[in-house]
Design an enzyme around this catalytic site. Structure first.
Site, PDB file in Angstrom:
ATOM      1  N   LEU A 175       0.859  -1.180   0.000  1.00 52.69           N
ATOM      2  CA  LEU A 175       0.000   0.000   0.000  1.00 52.69           C
ATOM      3  C   LEU A 175       0.898   1.233   0.000  1.00 52.69           C
ATOM      4  O   LEU A 175       2.087   1.149   0.280  1.00 52.69           O
ATOM      5  CB  LEU A 175      -0.904   0.003   1.226  1.00 52.69           C
ATOM      6  CG  LEU A 175      -1.883  -1.168   1.341  1.00 52.69           C
ATOM      7  CD1 LEU A 175      -2.572  -1.154   2.692  1.00 52.69           C
ATOM      8  CD2 LEU A 175      -2.905  -1.136   0.209  1.00 52.69           C
ATOM      9  N   SER A 176       0.310   2.399  -0.272  1.00 55.98           N
ATOM     10  CA  SER A 176       1.141   3.600  -0.311  1.00 55.98           C
ATOM     11  C   SER A 176       1.837   3.829   1.023  1.00 55.98           C
ATOM     12  O   SER A 176       2.968   4.315   1.060  1.00 55.98           O
ATOM     13  CB  SER A 176       0.318   4.823  -0.713  1.00 55.98           C
ATOM     14  OG  SER A 176      -0.719   5.063   0.209  1.00 55.98           O
ATOM     15  N   GLU A 177       1.187   3.466   2.139  1.00 60.04           N
ATOM     16  CA  GLU A 177       1.835   3.600   3.443  1.00 60.04           C
ATOM     17  C   GLU A 177       1.408   2.467   4.375  1.00 60.04           C
ATOM     18  O   GLU A 177       0.249   2.042   4.371  1.00 60.04           O
ATOM     19  CB  GLU A 177       1.465   4.925   4.132  1.00 60.04           C
ATOM     20  CG  GLU A 177       1.810   6.163   3.359  1.00 60.04           C
ATOM     21  CD  GLU A 177       3.282   6.486   3.313  1.00 60.04           C
ATOM     22  OE1 GLU A 177       4.053   5.875   4.095  1.00 60.04           O
ATOM     23  OE2 GLU A 177       3.664   7.345   2.503  1.00 60.04           O
ATOM     24  N   THR A 178       2.366   2.020   5.177  1.00 59.14           N
ATOM     25  CA  THR A 178       2.086   1.194   6.348  1.00 59.14           C
ATOM     26  C   THR A 178       2.570   1.969   7.562  1.00 59.14           C
ATOM     27  O   THR A 178       3.714   2.440   7.592  1.00 59.14           O
ATOM     28  CB  THR A 178       2.802  -0.161   6.267  1.00 59.14           C
ATOM     29  OG1 THR A 178       2.277  -0.906   5.161  1.00 59.14           O
ATOM     30  CG2 THR A 178       2.584  -0.968   7.544  1.00 59.14           C
TER      31      THR A 178
END
Length: 264
Positions: free
Chosen positions: A45-48
């Site tokens: 995902l774009s961020e974790t």
């Protein structure tokens, strides 16, 4: 075998499969950096976001599939949502200690209010490299952490098909594009998109950190501190924005779409 909780939250939206998805992993203690990065790459995902309790506060870090970043708005909102709505539902506010200082998420009516540092931009050159990367020449360019190209029509931002290789080659963390709300987006003050291919995120659906720069820019241009915004990515998202005392407050909703355990 190690097992940690994993929540996937769609941030800056009131419905599943919209807004910006973030993975949120509460930890008892920090894992090695290479493990955190491997988890983020696995999530893709774009961020974790990872957080560790420190008394009544939490230390918070964010990773794209490729790198750790200094600030991420939507994953902070998602982390606040997990704490306030899942782990400690009686709580009304949470403070995070991060590489960008203290951030907070609090309940505000039926919204969550995310407070971030303002990053006012400075003027930048409209270069041929930027124009070629975006496929359109902006009227103005400004820069804080990110390079931001300003257009005068929302539809130009919606239709844009940037060259990701050229974007990645620019001397900037990422590139944002923005325009006043016009046409079908005339119900908001400004629109935006965000591209960070060099950081493992070709296009981010809804970007809180970009609004640390967009809100000061549009507040000065429009002459008011309260603004409405829409990020016109494929998934899309809407934000209510306030500039106050060097801080940007973003109001939005979040939805839990997945809950499970990560084992490794």
């Amino acid at each position: 075998m190690t097992e940690i909780p994993l929540y996937q939250v769609d941030a800056f939206t009131s419905r599943p499969f919209a807004g910006n998805p973030a993975a949120v992993c509460p930890l008892d203690a920090w894992l090695p950096d290479e493990t955190l990065q491997a988890i983020a790459a696995e999530n893709n995902l774009s961020e974790t976001a990872f957080f560790v309790r420190q008394g009544d506060r939490f230390a918070l870090r964010w990773f794209t599939p490729a790198v750790e970043v200094d600030l991420c708005g939507h994953a902070t909102l998602a982390s606040g949502f997990v704490i306030l709505d899942v782990l400690e539902p009686g709580r009304s506010e949470v403070q995070f200690d991060t590489k960008s200082g203290e951030l907070s998420v609090r309940r505000s009516g039926d919204l969550l209010a995310l407070e971030l540092p303002a990053r006012p931009p400075a003027p930048a050159d409209v270069t041929e490299a930027l124009t070629l990367a975006l496929g359109a020449r902006p009227s103005v360019a400004v820069r804080a952490r990110d390079l931001v190209a300003v257009f005068e029509d929302a539809e130009t931002v919606r239709r844009m098909k940037p060259d990701m290789a050229r974007i990645a080659a620019l001397d900037t963390f990422a590139v944002g594009v923005t325009a006043p709300g016009t046409g079908e987006d005339g119900d908001v003050d400004f629109v935006s998109r965000f591209f960070a291919p060099a950081k493992g995120v070709p296009e981010d659906p809804v970007t809180g950190s970009l609004h640390c720069t967009l809100v000061p820019y549009w507040a000065e241009r429009l002459g008011r501190a309260r603004l409405s915004a829409r990020q016109v990515s494929a998934r899309g998202g809407e934000l209510s924005c306030t500039l106050s005392s060097g801080r940007v407050e973003l109001g939005g909703r979040a939805v839990l779409v997945l809950e499970g355990k990560l084992r490794f």
